[in-house]
Design an enzyme around this catalytic site. Structure first.
Site, PDB file in Angstrom:
ATOM      1  N   CYS A  22       0.819  -1.228   0.000  1.00 63.58           N
ATOM      2  CA  CYS A  22       0.000   0.000   0.000  1.00 63.58           C
ATOM      3  C   CYS A  22       0.852   1.278   0.000  1.00 63.58           C
ATOM      4  CB  CYS A  22      -0.959  -0.012   1.185  1.00 63.58           C
ATOM      5  SG  CYS A  22      -0.210  -0.530   2.723  1.00 63.58           S
ATOM      6  N   HIS A  26      -2.959   6.474   4.347  1.00 55.54           N
ATOM      7  CA  HIS A  26      -1.516   6.611   4.565  1.00 55.54           C
ATOM      8  C   HIS A  26      -1.028   7.954   4.009  1.00 55.54           C
ATOM      9  CE1 HIS A  26      -1.425   2.537   5.732  1.00 55.54           C
ATOM     10  NE2 HIS A  26      -0.621   2.008   4.817  1.00 55.54           N
TER      11      HIS A  26
END
Ligand code: A2P
Length: 338
Positions: free
Chosen positions: A136, A249
């Site tokens: 990710c 994130h």
């Protein structure tokens, strides 16, 4: 390579359908009106018999077994590396194209590692019938860096990540939620997923440590970045940090280039890129923040400035929803290429 049927729409399955990413895959298939003839939802025996809703209809979850893949054309795996290692090759042998969200096969020869906005053609050649979804943080970082690489030639990356608890799956989200509630109510907190309290804290430890002192997560940015960008000489140093954010994130980057970029040239390169939006007006407090990407498809990039230490380098800040572009959406986009 087993060709997919040309005339019929594919039979798709999600392995790990009850997880944080699995549930988001369902959302992405629905939001994108993905053409499919059937959807089979697979998880552990614990979830078998429960229902999830897709396009207004209830689908009953089945237990994952070695016989689950007969007649399935595309399997989106997100049930952890061990399940991928055990069942991915079984599914591939049964004629199904596996799109795997774990790190099990990412660096394997003959397994393309794909971010559809960056290297879509790699997805078309999958001799082992397995295509890997990158890590990710790697996806979100490269969404911000690939347009700059195209313009200025990327040579190195210095990165610090601020990673949401969704990266640890549904259990990570539950642990942060429970700790916040316990602290608010003056109750003792429980720690099961993280070695330290994650609420009101940051933990510079994502995945297992290696002898080098780096974690496996930090090394993924190096190895996966080289493979996706086809840059064997790319240099990367990275510190991965878990923060008490639910599901987006953020990555602070210094990127070193072959050609010296100005900020306005970088802004031009970062404008009008599919899946990426430039938000860079700091004097009006406009820059990417994780809550602005939560539940959204696009990654955001901003805080672009010339690095004050290294020449030919830019500092910048990229943010993306870990569950969406960092995992489920990227996998569904790969399936769309097929
Ligand atoms: P289950 O909910 O039945 O345990 P997350 O990463 O969010 O924790 O999700 C993990 C996913 O992997 C869940 O859907 C979970 O299903 C699934 N899973 C875990 N262990 C197995 C297993 N042994 N067989 C099939 N699916 C599994």
């Amino acid at each position: 390579m087993f060709p997919l049927p040309m005339t019929n729409q594919p039979h798709v399955s999600i392995v790990g359908a009850t997880g944080a990413v699995g549930r988001e895959m369902l959302v992405c298939l629905e939001e994108r009106n993905f053409p499919l003839s059937h959807l089979t939802l697979l998880a552990s025996a614990r979830s078998a018999g429960q229902n999830l809703t897709f396009r207004g209809e209830e689908i009953t979850i089945k237990e994952l077994t070695a016989d689950s893949f007969a007649g399935i054309d595309i399997a989106l795996f997100s049930a952890g590396g061990e399940i991928s290692l055990k069942y991915g090759p079984i599914a591939a042998k049964a004629g199904c194209v596996v799109i795997d969200n774990s790190s099990a096969f990412r660096m394997d020869e003959g397994v393309p590692l794909v971010i559809p906005e960056i290297n879509p053609d790699a997805a078309r050649n999958h001799p082992r019938n397995i295509i890997a979804n990158p890590n990710c943080s790697t996806i979100i970082t490269l969404m911000g860096l690939a347009p700059l690489h195209k313009a200025f030639g990327l040579r190195g990356i210095i990165a610090s990540t601020y990673q949401a608890v969704s990266g640890s799956g549904a259990q990570g989200i539950a642990e942060l939620d429970a700790q916040i509630k316990a602290l608010t109510n003056g109750n003792p907190i429980e720690k099961k997923v993280y070695p330290h309290q994650i609420a009101h804290n940051v933990i510079p430890h994502v995945d297992a440590f290696e002898d080098s002192g780096y974690t496996k997560e930090e090394q993924k940015m190096l190895h996966e970045g080289r493979k996706i960008l086809d840059l064997p000489g790319l240099k990367v140093t990275c510190t991965c940090v878990r923060v008490p954010v639910m599901r987006s994130h953020s990555i602070s980057l210094t990127a070193i280039f072959e050609k010296k970029p100005t900020v306005s040239e970088a802004h031009a390169a970062l404008s009008n890129c599919p899946g990426l939006r430039l938000v860079d007006d700091p004097f009006r407090s406009l820059y990417p923040v994780p809550l602005d990407t939560t539940g959204k498809d696009d990654c955001l990039v901003g805080r672009v400035r010339e690095d004050q230490v290294l020449s030919n380098a830019l500092a910048l800040w990229v943010v993306g929803d870990q569950v969406k572009k960092g995992a489920a959406l990227n996998a569904v986009q790969i399936a769309e290429i097929l």
